[in-house]
Design an enzyme around this catalytic site. Sequence first.
Site, PDB file in Angstrom:
ATOM      1  N   THR A 168       0.863  -1.264   0.195  1.00 42.84           N
ATOM      2  CA  THR A 168       0.043  -0.050  -0.116  1.00 42.84           C
ATOM      3  C   THR A 168       1.052   1.437  -0.027  1.00 42.84           C
ATOM      4  O   THR A 168       1.870   1.061   0.521  1.00 42.84           O
ATOM      5  CB  THR A 168      -0.851   0.166   1.275  1.00 42.84           C
ATOM      6  OG1 THR A 168      -1.821  -1.222   1.320  1.00 42.84           O
ATOM      7  CG2 THR A 168      -1.598   1.310   1.522  1.00 42.84           C
ATOM      8  N   VAL A 197     -12.913  -5.095   0.687  1.00 45.83           N
ATOM      9  CA  VAL A 197     -12.256  -3.774   1.011  1.00 45.83           C
ATOM     10  C   VAL A 197     -11.429  -3.715   2.110  1.00 45.83           C
ATOM     11  O   VAL A 197     -11.723  -4.401   3.151  1.00 45.83           O
ATOM     12  CB  VAL A 197     -13.147  -2.761   1.036  1.00 45.83           C
ATOM     13  CG1 VAL A 197     -12.904  -1.316   1.483  1.00 45.83           C
ATOM     14  CG2 VAL A 197     -14.255  -2.524  -0.057  1.00 45.83           C
TER      15      VAL A 197
END
Length: 323
Positions: A168, A197
């Site tokens: 990320t 998610v």
Amino acid sequence: MGLNGAVIAGSHNAAVGLPAAWEILAAGGTAVDAVEAATRLVEDNAADHSVGYAGYPNLLGEVELDASIMDGSDRRVGAVGALKGHRHPVSVARAVMEQLPHAFLVGEGAARFAADLGLQTEDLLTEETRRIWREGIEGKFPGKLELFREPLAQLTALAADPMHVAGTVNVVARDSRGHVAVAVSTSGWAWKHPGRVGDSPVVGAGIYADDRYGAIGCTGLGELSIRSGLARDVISRLAGGQDLASAGRAALDDMASMAAHVGSAAVMNMVTLDRDGATAAFSTTPDAHYVVMRDGSTEPEKIASLYVKWPGTETAAGKERGA
Ligand code: GLY
């Protein structure tokens, strides 16, 4: 501190975006503009398979992106989850923050909003990531891609590849007016269940910013930071008077028991700054680092993250995944 304490910091993979973002801060620009600019450059980076264009796809070979942005001056936030076909989810998230009476859009609704903004769609899967996806899936189920007609939940448990789970980008900044902001963007777990998610767009889990205390962005196994409310936990500890190092360590220590049950996939990293512009990063992986630019920087400076050991989670795979 020069430039009244302006600073930008990010996860190690943010280095490609920091110089352009630092120029924004050095010219008196806002923390929100800086974190968005840095994140967009990482989303463009085809060599980074954890974010944006060329991010790893889900179980079905579709790239689904999560991102968010938070302005510490008023704690407005915008977030998108499971967005397909747009390489800059951070900018869609910013438009959610600035143009809608909402904080978080997902899936088809997020894609509809992006289309209404006039953004073009594109295929985010590259030849390379398509090949790695096929090899990753077929390595576990040789010649069995037709298995995807079966209930996917069973396959998700087997197919989430521990070597490709984490990754990320997160970027925190403080501008010369003393406002802080954070942006986070990710393609999430490789081979995740469609619609999964992670923590990156979940306010209080993967992201938080508040001018009174600081800004936090998280990377790693998002399920864990969702369960602990990690980013907000750090902010609460800062509000309670702890310094950055103590607050970050204590928040990660608090997660150790749940991480031990997850085992080798349990990895967490945070990049943080306090209201005065001091920075620190934390990692449950040894030898991780983050990057920083402030007054006098000519390039991103690599700084070691503070290592927080989670007993029962150490493996060679975890070490290779890094921060
Ligand atoms: N931290 C990114 C994710 O879990 O999707």
